[in-house]
Design an enzyme around this catalytic site. Structure first.
Site, PDB file in Angstrom:
ATOM      1  N   TRP A 103       0.821  -1.211   0.000  1.00  0.00           N
ATOM      2  CA  TRP A 103       0.000   0.000   0.000  1.00  0.00           C
ATOM      3  C   TRP A 103       0.848   1.251   0.000  1.00  0.00           C
ATOM      4  O   TRP A 103       0.555   2.232  -0.705  1.00  0.00           O
ATOM      5  CB  TRP A 103      -0.983  -0.013   1.171  1.00  0.00           C
ATOM      6  CG  TRP A 103      -2.017  -1.072   0.989  1.00  0.00           C
ATOM      7  CD1 TRP A 103      -2.180  -2.199   1.750  1.00  0.00           C
ATOM      8  CD2 TRP A 103      -3.010  -1.157  -0.042  1.00  0.00           C
ATOM      9  NE1 TRP A 103      -3.213  -2.956   1.258  1.00  0.00           N
ATOM     10  CE2 TRP A 103      -3.736  -2.341   0.167  1.00  0.00           C
ATOM     11  CE3 TRP A 103      -3.360  -0.344  -1.128  1.00  0.00           C
ATOM     12  CZ2 TRP A 103      -4.794  -2.741  -0.669  1.00  0.00           C
ATOM     13  CZ3 TRP A 103      -4.411  -0.723  -1.962  1.00  0.00           C
ATOM     14  CH2 TRP A 103      -5.106  -1.909  -1.720  1.00  0.00           C
ATOM     15  N   ASP A 172      -1.893   6.880   6.104  1.00  0.00           N
ATOM     16  CA  ASP A 172      -2.918   5.975   5.562  1.00  0.00           C
ATOM     17  C   ASP A 172      -3.233   4.986   6.674  1.00  0.00           C
ATOM     18  O   ASP A 172      -2.424   4.127   7.002  1.00  0.00           O
ATOM     19  CB  ASP A 172      -2.380   5.254   4.318  1.00  0.00           C
ATOM     20  CG  ASP A 172      -3.354   4.181   3.794  1.00  0.00           C
ATOM     21  OD1 ASP A 172      -4.451   4.029   4.376  1.00  0.00           O
ATOM     22  OD2 ASP A 172      -3.010   3.498   2.810  1.00  0.00           O
ATOM     23  N   LYS A 196     -12.805  -1.384   6.191  1.00  0.00           N
ATOM     24  CA  LYS A 196     -12.156  -2.306   7.122  1.00  0.00           C
ATOM     25  C   LYS A 196     -12.772  -2.128   8.515  1.00  0.00           C
ATOM     26  O   LYS A 196     -13.611  -2.908   8.904  1.00  0.00           O
ATOM     27  CB  LYS A 196     -10.644  -2.119   7.121  1.00  0.00           C
ATOM     28  CG  LYS A 196      -9.975  -2.869   5.965  1.00  0.00           C
ATOM     29  CD  LYS A 196      -9.454  -1.981   4.889  1.00  0.00           C
ATOM     30  CE  LYS A 196      -8.891  -2.748   3.703  1.00  0.00           C
ATOM     31  NZ  LYS A 196      -8.167  -1.883   2.790  1.00  0.00           N
TER      32      LYS A 196
HETATM   33  C1  LIG Z   1      -7.514  -1.421   1.685  1.00  0.00           C
HETATM   34  C2  LIG Z   1      -6.401  -0.448   1.745  1.00  0.00           C
HETATM   35  C3  LIG Z   1      -6.251   0.578   0.798  1.00  0.00           C
HETATM   36  C4  LIG Z   1      -7.164   0.716  -0.401  1.00  0.00           C
HETATM   37  O1  LIG Z   1      -8.397   1.110  -0.004  1.00  0.00           O
HETATM   38  P1  LIG Z   1      -9.550   1.458  -1.093  1.00  0.00           P
HETATM   39  O2  LIG Z   1     -10.597   2.063  -0.238  1.00  0.00           O
HETATM   40  O3  LIG Z   1      -9.927   0.175  -1.728  1.00  0.00           O
HETATM   41  O4  LIG Z   1      -8.989   2.412  -2.060  1.00  0.00           O
HETATM   42  C5  LIG Z   1      -5.221   1.469   0.955  1.00  0.00           C
HETATM   43  N1  LIG Z   1      -4.352   1.374   1.987  1.00  0.00           N
HETATM   44  C6  LIG Z   1      -4.459   0.387   2.903  1.00  0.00           C
HETATM   45  C7  LIG Z   1      -3.491   0.328   4.026  1.00  0.00           C
HETATM   46  C8  LIG Z   1      -5.484  -0.553   2.805  1.00  0.00           C
HETATM   47  O5  LIG Z   1      -5.596  -1.520   3.719  1.00  0.00           O
END
Ligand SMILES: *Cc1c(COP(=O)(O)O)cnc(C)c1O
Length: 361
Positions: A103, A172, A196
């Protein structure tokens, strides 16, 4: 399927049953309005109060200081990979990125399209098996921010201790959002997809320092500007009404179970039980992540062979334990145990692991 399974999916993933049932009960006729929530104007009184309540709950449950705005935007976390550098980078302003895995790499790649972005630490040398300590992070001159991924969902690696650096951080937080307290004073902005820990897919929650939102680049499409989104309270255009509504319910659930400190304690206990099952297996189960960096949300482990891993996944799903397959890029097993995963689910998994080990070793 007559009853709910133990769902270890990495996202979208398990949500509190009470939240799903409440949403179901209200779905067709919201609060005697004669309409579903998804049939109403986002500027009407019902939705405005849902939105405002969700923002208030984020603030109170997560301890968000008044100097930050809470935004609900479309495009998931991935759009933030681009929005952050579009808004904040430019001449004389570089973005530093901790490259901690899949990511983080995505965020760094997108930043390169909009400005000067560099890797301030690279985990590839250690196979992304740990996070850096603060003194390993190299900040170049003219760095506007350091971007971190608080929890790498695929590698199962997290920052247990938040970095201390001389520049503001951007986080993030997609896969450990609202699972622990964060040091707000070190951040200019945090973001994450909802699917999540927070609710259904279809939006990102962005928490941005007000002074930063007001100081962003203005030569980009208006939807993409943090200042406009902040001034309009996420209502520059039609916001993701259904995700906001469901996230509000998850936030109430978080408040009612006791708030962020209780959530954090439960998360630590669930993860400790699972790592204990791995570490006490005399090498049958093996976690590739260094102990100090082990994720509390995504627990990854290997078995003695890939064949045994396949058998493990098959037999686990027959036992009602679903979605344990590791990400296709790394293989192995991954158990995602987000906020809504009950301790019972983790116990069912550790019981299964013990039984599997005795019948296959
Ligand atoms: C799932 C995830 C993403 C992507 O998320 P989307 O909402 O599908 O764009 C980005 N960073 C991390 C750490 C993730 O777990």
């Amino acid at each position: 399927m007559s009853q709910r399974v133990h769902n270890f999916s990495a996202g979208p993933c398990t949500l509190p049953l009470s939240v799903l049932e409440e949403g179901q009960a209200e779905f067709v006729n919201y609060h005697d309005s004669g309409m579903s929530l998804i049939e109403m104007s986002h500027r009407g009184k019902h939705f405005v109060s849902i939105h405002d309540e969700a923002v208030d709950l984020v603030r109170s449950v997560y301890g968000v200081p008044d100097e930050f705005d809470v935004l609900f935007l479309q495009g998931g976390a991935t759009l933030q990979f681009a929005m952050v550098p579009m808004n904040l980078l430019g001449a004389g302003r570089k973005g530093g990125y901790v490259n901690s895995g899949t990511w983080a790499k995505g965020a760094l790649t997108d930043a390169g399209f909009y400005g000067e972005a560099y890797s301030a630490w690279d985990g590839s040398a250690c196979g992304f098996s740990r996070m850096p300590s603060s003194n390993e992070i190299e900040i170049k001159p003219d760095t506007r921010y350091l971007h971190i991924t608080s929890n790498e969902t695929i590698g199962g690696v997290r920052f247990a201790d938040w970095p201390e650096v001389d520049v503001p951080m951007i986080g993030d937080m997609s896969s450990d959002y609202m699972s622990r307290r964060i040091p707000w004073e070190r951040f200019d902005l945090v973001y994450g997809g909802a699917q999540k820990n927070l609710g259904p897919a279809g939006m990102a929650m962005v928490i941005i320092r007000k002074s930063v939102a007001q100081d962003c680049n203005q030569d980009i499409g208006r939807y993409l500007r943090y200042d406009i989104q902040a001034d309009k309270g996420s209502m520059f255009n039609t916001p993701p009404v259904f995700p906001i509504y469901m996230v509000g319910k998850v936030l109430k659930w978080m408040r009612d179970v006791g708030g962020i400190d209780v959530i954090e304690r439960m998360a630590n206990e669930k993860a400790a039980d699972l790592y204990q099952a791995i570490d006490s297996s005399e090498g049958f189960y093996r976690c590739p992540v260094e102990e100090a960096s082990r994720s509390v949300m995504n627990v990854v482990f290997r078995l003695p062979s890939e064949d045994l891993e396949k058998t493990f996944i098959t037999e686990a799903s027959e036992a009602g334990l679903l979605n344990l397959k590791g990400h296709r890029s790394v293989g192995g097993i991954r158990a995602s145990i987000y906020n809504a995963m009950p301790a019972d689910g983790v116990r069912a998994l550790t019981d299964f692991m013990a039984a599997f080990r005795s019948s296959h070793s």
